[in-house]
Design a protein around this motif. Structure first.
Motif, PDB file in Angstrom:
ATOM      1  N   PRO A 194       0.826  -1.208   0.000  1.00 29.22           N
ATOM      2  CA  PRO A 194       0.000   0.000   0.000  1.00 29.22           C
ATOM      3  C   PRO A 194       0.863   1.263   0.000  1.00 29.22           C
ATOM      4  O   PRO A 194       1.970   1.284   0.562  1.00 29.22           O
ATOM      5  CB  PRO A 194      -0.807  -0.135   1.288  1.00 29.22           C
ATOM      6  N   THR A 195       0.340   2.321  -0.616  1.00 26.54           N
ATOM      7  CA  THR A 195       1.113   3.555  -0.798  1.00 26.54           C
ATOM      8  C   THR A 195       1.672   4.098   0.511  1.00 26.54           C
ATOM      9  O   THR A 195       2.798   4.600   0.554  1.00 26.54           O
ATOM     10  CB  THR A 195       0.232   4.624  -1.472  1.00 26.54           C
ATOM     11  N   SER A 196       0.912   3.993   1.590  1.00 24.26           N
ATOM     12  CA  SER A 196       1.364   4.533   2.872  1.00 24.26           C
ATOM     13  C   SER A 196       2.631   3.845   3.379  1.00 24.26           C
ATOM     14  O   SER A 196       3.335   4.383   4.233  1.00 24.26           O
ATOM     15  CB  SER A 196       0.260   4.408   3.922  1.00 24.26           C
ATOM     16  N   LEU A 197       2.947   2.673   2.846  1.00 23.41           N
ATOM     17  CA  LEU A 197       4.132   1.925   3.271  1.00 23.41           C
ATOM     18  C   LEU A 197       5.305   2.059   2.303  1.00 23.41           C
ATOM     19  O   LEU A 197       6.379   1.508   2.550  1.00 23.41           O
ATOM     20  CB  LEU A 197       3.781   0.448   3.444  1.00 23.41           C
ATOM     21  N   HIS A 198       5.103   2.753   1.195  1.00 21.83           N
ATOM     22  CA  HIS A 198       6.163   2.854   0.185  1.00 21.83           C
ATOM     23  C   HIS A 198       7.459   3.411   0.763  1.00 21.83           C
ATOM     24  O   HIS A 198       8.541   2.861   0.525  1.00 21.83           O
ATOM     25  CB  HIS A 198       5.704   3.742  -0.979  1.00 21.83           C
ATOM     26  N   PHE A 199       7.365   4.500   1.500  1.00 22.09           N
ATOM     27  CA  PHE A 199       8.576   5.146   2.007  1.00 22.09           C
ATOM     28  C   PHE A 199       9.343   4.221   2.950  1.00 22.09           C
ATOM     29  O   PHE A 199      10.564   4.058   2.819  1.00 22.09           O
ATOM     30  CB  PHE A 199       8.220   6.447   2.735  1.00 22.09           C
ATOM     31  N   LEU A 219       3.896   8.332  -0.439  1.00 25.12           N
ATOM     32  CA  LEU A 219       2.563   8.903  -0.193  1.00 25.12           C
ATOM     33  C   LEU A 219       2.567  10.418  -0.323  1.00 25.12           C
ATOM     34  O   LEU A 219       1.595  11.001  -0.800  1.00 25.12           O
ATOM     35  CB  LEU A 219       2.081   8.505   1.201  1.00 25.12           C
ATOM     36  N   THR A 220       3.671  11.060   0.077  1.00 18.82           N
ATOM     37  CA  THR A 220       3.719  12.521   0.066  1.00 18.82           C
ATOM     38  C   THR A 220       4.964  13.033  -0.652  1.00 18.82           C
ATOM     39  O   THR A 220       5.964  12.320  -0.806  1.00 18.82           O
ATOM     40  CB  THR A 220       3.731  13.091   1.501  1.00 18.82           C
ATOM     41  N   PHE A 221       4.894  14.278  -1.056  1.00 18.49           N
ATOM     42  CA  PHE A 221       6.024  14.951  -1.695  1.00 18.49           C
ATOM     43  C   PHE A 221       7.213  15.027  -0.736  1.00 18.49           C
ATOM     44  O   PHE A 221       8.367  14.836  -1.145  1.00 18.49           O
ATOM     45  CB  PHE A 221       5.583  16.344  -2.144  1.00 18.49           C
ATOM     46  N   GLU A 222       6.963  15.292   0.548  1.00 17.61           N
ATOM     47  CA  GLU A 222       8.047  15.389   1.527  1.00 17.61           C
ATOM     48  C   GLU A 222       8.791  14.061   1.657  1.00 17.61           C
ATOM     49  O   GLU A 222      10.018  14.038   1.738  1.00 17.61           O
ATOM     50  CB  GLU A 222       7.502  15.835   2.888  1.00 17.61           C
ATOM     51  N   GLU A 223       8.045  12.956   1.681  1.00 17.43           N
ATOM     52  CA  GLU A 223       8.700  11.640   1.723  1.00 17.43           C
ATOM     53  C   GLU A 223       9.525  11.417   0.457  1.00 17.43           C
ATOM     54  O   GLU A 223      10.624  10.857   0.500  1.00 17.43           O
ATOM     55  CB  GLU A 223       7.654  10.536   1.871  1.00 17.43           C
ATOM     56  N   GLY A 224       8.990  11.852  -0.671  1.00 18.95           N
ATOM     57  CA  GLY A 224       9.696  11.697  -1.937  1.00 18.95           C
ATOM     58  C   GLY A 224      11.028  12.429  -1.936  1.00 18.95           C
ATOM     59  O   GLY A 224      12.053  11.909  -2.430  1.00 18.95           O
ATOM     60  N   LYS A 225      11.046  13.637  -1.378  1.00 19.56           N
ATOM     61  CA  LYS A 225      12.300  14.399  -1.305  1.00 19.56           C
ATOM     62  C   LYS A 225      13.332  13.671  -0.448  1.00 19.56           C
ATOM     63  O   LYS A 225      14.536  13.695  -0.757  1.00 19.56           O
ATOM     64  CB  LYS A 225      12.028  15.806  -0.772  1.00 19.56           C
ATOM     65  N   LYS A 226      12.892  13.012   0.611  1.00 26.17           N
ATOM     66  CA  LYS A 226      13.811  12.254   1.459  1.00 26.17           C
ATOM     67  C   LYS A 226      14.412  11.074   0.685  1.00 26.17           C
ATOM     68  O   LYS A 226      15.592  10.742   0.853  1.00 26.17           O
ATOM     69  CB  LYS A 226      13.093  11.759   2.709  1.00 26.17           C
ATOM     70  N   VAL A 227      13.592  10.446  -0.153  1.00 28.13           N
ATOM     71  CA  VAL A 227      14.103   9.345  -0.986  1.00 28.13           C
ATOM     72  C   VAL A 227      15.198   9.856  -1.918  1.00 28.13           C
ATOM     73  O   VAL A 227      16.238   9.211  -2.094  1.00 28.13           O
ATOM     74  CB  VAL A 227      12.960   8.694  -1.786  1.00 28.13           C
ATOM     75  N   LEU A 228      14.981  11.005  -2.522  1.00 33.59           N
ATOM     76  CA  LEU A 228      15.979  11.558  -3.435  1.00 33.59           C
ATOM     77  C   LEU A 228      17.285  11.853  -2.706  1.00 33.59           C
ATOM     78  O   LEU A 228      18.378  11.665  -3.266  1.00 33.59           O
ATOM     79  CB  LEU A 228      15.449  12.833  -4.101  1.00 33.59           C
ATOM     80  N   LEU A 233       4.501  14.004  -7.726  1.00 31.48           N
ATOM     81  CA  LEU A 233       3.887  14.200  -6.403  1.00 31.48           C
ATOM     82  C   LEU A 233       3.769  15.680  -6.050  1.00 31.48           C
ATOM     83  O   LEU A 233       2.808  16.099  -5.411  1.00 31.48           O
ATOM     84  CB  LEU A 233       4.700  13.475  -5.335  1.00 31.48           C
ATOM     85  N   LYS A 234       4.749  16.455  -6.499  1.00 32.66           N
ATOM     86  CA  LYS A 234       4.672  17.901  -6.270  1.00 32.66           C
ATOM     87  C   LYS A 234       3.435  18.477  -6.964  1.00 32.66           C
ATOM     88  O   LYS A 234       2.721  19.312  -6.388  1.00 32.66           O
ATOM     89  CB  LYS A 234       5.937  18.575  -6.796  1.00 32.66           C
ATOM     90  N   ILE A 235       3.185  18.029  -8.194  1.00 32.87           N
ATOM     91  CA  ILE A 235       1.992  18.497  -8.916  1.00 32.87           C
ATOM     92  C   ILE A 235       0.734  18.031  -8.195  1.00 32.87           C
ATOM     93  O   ILE A 235      -0.241  18.785  -8.070  1.00 32.87           O
ATOM     94  CB  ILE A 235       2.001  17.988 -10.368  1.00 32.87           C
ATOM     95  N   CYS A 236       0.741  16.796  -7.691  1.00 36.58           N
ATOM     96  CA  CYS A 236      -0.416  16.296  -6.930  1.00 36.58           C
ATOM     97  C   CYS A 236      -0.694  17.189  -5.722  1.00 36.58           C
ATOM     98  O   CYS A 236      -1.856  17.493  -5.422  1.00 36.58           O
ATOM     99  CB  CYS A 236      -0.162  14.856  -6.459  1.00 36.58           C
ATOM    100  N   GLU A 237       0.361  17.597  -5.039  1.00 33.94           N
ATOM    101  CA  GLU A 237       0.189  18.474  -3.886  1.00 33.94           C
ATOM    102  C   GLU A 237      -0.432  19.803  -4.310  1.00 33.94           C
ATOM    103  O   GLU A 237      -1.301  20.348  -3.629  1.00 33.94           O
ATOM    104  CB  GLU A 237       1.538  18.716  -3.216  1.00 33.94           C
ATOM    105  N   MET A 238       0.001  20.332  -5.440  1.00 36.91           N
ATOM    106  CA  MET A 238      -0.544  21.589  -5.945  1.00 36.91           C
ATOM    107  C   MET A 238      -2.031  21.444  -6.270  1.00 36.91           C
ATOM    108  O   MET A 238      -2.832  22.320  -5.991  1.00 36.91           O
ATOM    109  CB  MET A 238       0.236  22.046  -7.175  1.00 36.91           C
ATOM    110  N   VAL A 239      -2.379  20.311  -6.888  1.00 39.23           N
ATOM    111  CA  VAL A 239      -3.772  20.052  -7.231  1.00 39.23           C
ATOM    112  C   VAL A 239      -4.630  20.031  -5.972  1.00 39.23           C
ATOM    113  O   VAL A 239      -5.702  20.647  -5.908  1.00 39.23           O
ATOM    114  CB  VAL A 239      -3.913  18.717  -8.000  1.00 39.23           C
TER     115      VAL A 239
END
Length: 305
Positions: free
Chosen positions: A67-72, A93-102, A293-299
């Motif tokens: 599930p998406t909530s467990l991806h990070f 799940l979130t843009f902030e988590e995505g930035k941590k992955v990067l 995900l950044k675009i999703c947050e904007m939406v």
């Protein structure tokens, strides 16, 4: 090559099935907290692991289908082991988590990490990329019938993100834009402006009919495509008009594009294996996925509760 599938729900089962059909895959290992679901994968000759750690000790590459909530959480653990990874969309799940992955990936440059934006591997997307010159108007619809499937994300990350990926990385890459939206967790519409080009994207989890369509208008032609049937048509203007019963009638030349129909997931997983073997970047990069995900947050900020 030994591969693992972490999470064998609806999507994970398909990953196991497709991997079982690929000759370059030697053994398939699976892990799921639902032991019965994992055991059912033995029909594809998969080996069931007792824990995630057990799986990570024996594989060269993995698909993350939890599930998406467990991806990070799961992706972070896999990257710590330096294992090549394909994670289902969205990357987190979130843009902030995505930035941590990067940030983590800056220290893992030898690890191939791809994100499963599966429509990138739909053959009509490649055909559209070759046909378009300067789209003036684009309309994409992705509507699902009401489902009992439990999701931990809104319709934006669940469905619309597929088309956000196509718009920003296939149709209008690296372009300045303005975005407007309205909706709620289950229904959303987005209006995006790129210079003189206008894009609308709609997504719904409340429809009575499943729709996966794309409509593109340029000055000289119009494109209509269906992601499900993988059919693509071009309507060209021969500049012939006539009056019929006081109606203006325009005659168009209609071309049906010859599309080599394939299973996008199979192309995606074959590409992933290729990239791992060659040490090359996967076509859908973590950077692109985090931008999505950044675009999703904007939406959501503009109109989704």
């Amino acid at each position: 090559m030994n591969v693992g599938v972490i999470g064998v729900g609806r999507m994970g089962k398909n990953h196991v099935r497709v991997y079982s059909e690929l000759k370059r895959v030697k053994d398939i290992y699976v892990y799921d907290v639902d032991r019965d679901a994992a055991e059912s994968m033995k029909k594809f000759d998969a080996v069931v692991c007792d824990s995630l750690d057990d799986l990570l000790r024996v594989v060269d590459a993995v698909s993350i289908c939890v599930p998406t909530s467990l991806h990070f959480e799961v992706l972070t653990k896999v990257l710590e082991r330096g294992i090549h990874t394909l994670v289902e969309k969205p990357i987190t799940l979130t843009f902030e988590e995505g930035k941590k992955v990067l940030e983590t990936l800056k220290e893992k440059r030898d690890v191939v990490v791809g994100v499963g934006h599966i429509e990138r591997f739909n053959p009509i997307v490649g055909e559209i990329r070759e046909i378009i010159n300067d789209p003036i108007y684009v309309d994409i619809k992705r509507h699902n019938p009401t489902s009992i499937r439990i999701t931990d994300s809104s319709v934006v990350e669940d469905l619309m993100i597929h088309d956000i990926d196509i718009v920003f990385h296939v149709l209008f890459p690296n372009r300045e834009f303005k975005i407007f939206s309205a909706g709620n967790r289950d229904v959303s519409t987005v209006l995006i402006r790129f210079d003189r080009s206008v894009v609308t994207i709609s997504a719904s989890r409340m429809a009575a009919k499943k729709i996966r369509s794309i409509h593109i208008e340029e000055e000289d032609f119009t494109i209509e495509g269906d992601f499900m049937s993988q059919e693509l048509f071009i309507y060209r203007k021969p500049e012939k008009y006539r009056i019929e019963g006081w109606r203006y009638v325009q005659e168009n030349i209609i071309e049906k594009v010859l599309v080599n129909k394939v299973e996008p997931l199979k192309v995606e997983l074959e590409t992933f294996i290729d990239c791992v073997e060659r040490g090359e970047s996967f076509p859908v990069t973590p950077e692109q996925a985090v931008f999505n995900l950044k675009i999703c947050e904007m939406v959501k900020q503009h109109g989704v509760l």
